[in-house]
Design an enzyme around this catalytic site. Structure first.
Site, short mmCIF file in Angstrom:
data_model
loop_
_atom_site.label_atom_id
_atom_site.label_comp_id
_atom_site.label_asym_id
_atom_site.label_seq_id
_atom_site.Cartn_x
_atom_site.Cartn_y
_atom_site.Cartn_z
N ASN A 10 -2.14 1.76 -8.31
CA ASN A 10 -2.30 0.16 -8.71
C ASN A 10 -3.26 -0.25 -7.82
O ASN A 10 -3.17 -0.58 -6.68
CB ASN A 10 -0.83 -0.29 -8.14
CG ASN A 10 -0.76 -1.85 -8.58
OD1 ASN A 10 -1.74 -2.42 -8.95
ND2 ASN A 10 0.20 -2.57 -8.01
N LYS A 12 -4.69 -3.08 -8.07
CA LYS A 12 -4.47 -4.70 -7.90
C LYS A 12 -5.90 -5.27 -8.13
O LYS A 12 -6.36 -4.85 -9.13
CB LYS A 12 -3.96 -4.80 -6.52
CG LYS A 12 -2.86 -3.91 -5.94
CD LYS A 12 -2.04 -4.12 -4.93
CE LYS A 12 -0.83 -3.70 -4.70
NZ LYS A 12 -0.09 -3.81 -3.52
N GLU A 97 4.14 -8.99 -6.56
CA GLU A 97 3.02 -9.90 -6.50
C GLU A 97 3.10 -11.03 -7.71
O GLU A 97 2.81 -12.04 -7.64
CB GLU A 97 1.66 -9.18 -6.21
CG GLU A 97 1.82 -8.55 -4.76
CD GLU A 97 0.84 -7.46 -4.78
OE1 GLU A 97 0.12 -6.96 -5.69
OE2 GLU A 97 0.94 -6.72 -3.80
N GLY A 173 2.08 -2.68 1.14
CA GLY A 173 0.82 -3.27 1.64
C GLY A 173 0.93 -3.46 3.38
O GLY A 173 0.14 -4.03 3.85
N SER A 213 3.34 1.47 0.64
CA SER A 213 2.79 2.26 1.58
C SER A 213 2.87 3.70 1.55
O SER A 213 2.97 4.65 2.51
CB SER A 213 3.11 1.73 3.13
OG SER A 213 2.91 0.33 3.15
P1 PGA Z 1 0.83 -0.20 -1.31
O1 PGA Z 1 1.05 -0.92 -2.74
O2 PGA Z 1 0.80 1.03 -1.60
O3 PGA Z 1 -0.46 -0.66 -0.72
O4 PGA Z 1 2.02 -0.50 -0.24
C1 PGA Z 1 2.15 -0.37 -3.54
C2 PGA Z 1 2.30 -1.40 -4.49
O5 PGA Z 1 2.13 -2.75 -4.52
O6 PGA Z 1 2.38 -1.18 -5.72
#
Ligand code: PGA
Length: 250
Positions: A10, A12, A97, A173, A213
């Site tokens: 992802n 983002k 999000e 995150g 994460s």
């Molecule tokens: P992250 O994000 O691996 O940076 O924690 C995962 C996600 O939001 O899909």
């Protein structure tokens, strides 16, 4: 029949189109693994160049968002048929999000899930609890409500083909991963719910990812759990380390 693992990035709101193509080139050889499905969910503006860059490889292209109408006067929006025509096979729906910053509620998300299927795109439907909810011990109640609402009117055959991502908000995150036992417990809870809403075959077929994460260091442990069929990866999907996650079994 064993479920095939699905590892999705992802991205983002990261990567300009030229950066996106460069990242695809960097990852090209690192993400080869015949035993897992690999997906890059990328910003809308990167879809066309990424589809071109991964052509002929094992990587599938995914989107991060779309609007529920097919076309018309919705300035700034992109429709599911547009994504499909550009080569998109998967789309993230209900990421925390989007729920938080863009106020997407379960009623709207249910429309998105149905529209994705109508367009022939596989939804990656996200759910997950906040830290407060985990501490109040209402995690499973909350997730059951999300899934039940988001899948209202969705058929068993559709659910069999889709992906559900369990993403505890407190782990996204933050560098704070759910333990593999915590992740397994909720992923199993989701599978049990699908069995309850549909039937055992559907529950057995639906693929459930963990997200939050996930990285090269913890992927193998998380992916060894019986109800965790893959990962939705944010930060670590933008780095060569993503190849290590894809090859967690090597
Ligand atoms: P992250 O994000 O691996 O940076 O924690 C995962 C996600 O939001 O899909």
């Amino acid at each position: 029949m064993a479920r095939r693992k699905i590892i999705a990035g992802n991205w983002k709101m990261n990567m300009t189109p030229s950066e996106a193509v460069a990242l695809c080139d960097t990852l090209k050889d690192l993400v080869k693994n015949d035993e897992v499905d690999v997906v890059y969910c990328v910003p809308a503006i990167d879809i066309v160049p990424v589809a071109q860059a991964v052509k002929g490889s094992n990587v599938h292209v995914g989107a991060e968002n779309f609007y529920i109408e097919d076309k018309g006067a919705y300035t700034g929006e992109i429709s599911a048929p547009m994504l499909k025509d550009a080569g998109v096979e998967f789309v993230i729906i209900g990421h925390s999000e989007r729920r938080e910053y863009f106020k997407e509620d379960d009623c709207f998300l249910n429309k998105k899930v149905k529209k994705a299927f109508e367009a022939g795109i596989t939804p990656i439907l996200c759910c997950g609890e906040s830290l407060e909810q985990r501490e109040m011990d209402v995690t499973m109640d909350w997730i059951r409500l999300q899934i039940k609402s988001d899948l209202a009117g969705v058929t068993a055959d559709q659910v069999k083909s889709m992906v559900i991502a369990y993403e505890p908000i407190w782990a996204i995150g933050t560098g704070k991963t759910a333990t593999s036992d915590q992740a397994q417990e909720v992923c199993k809870g989701i599978r049990d719910l699908i069995a309850e809403m549909y039937d055992a075959d559907t529950a057995e077929a639906v693929r459930i990812q963990y997200g939050g994460s996930m990285n090269a260091g913890n992927a193998a442990e998380l992916l060894s759990k019986p109800d965790i069929d893959g990962g939705l990866i944010g930060g670590a999907s933008l780095k060569p380390d993503f190849g290590k996650i894809v090859n967690y079994n090597k």
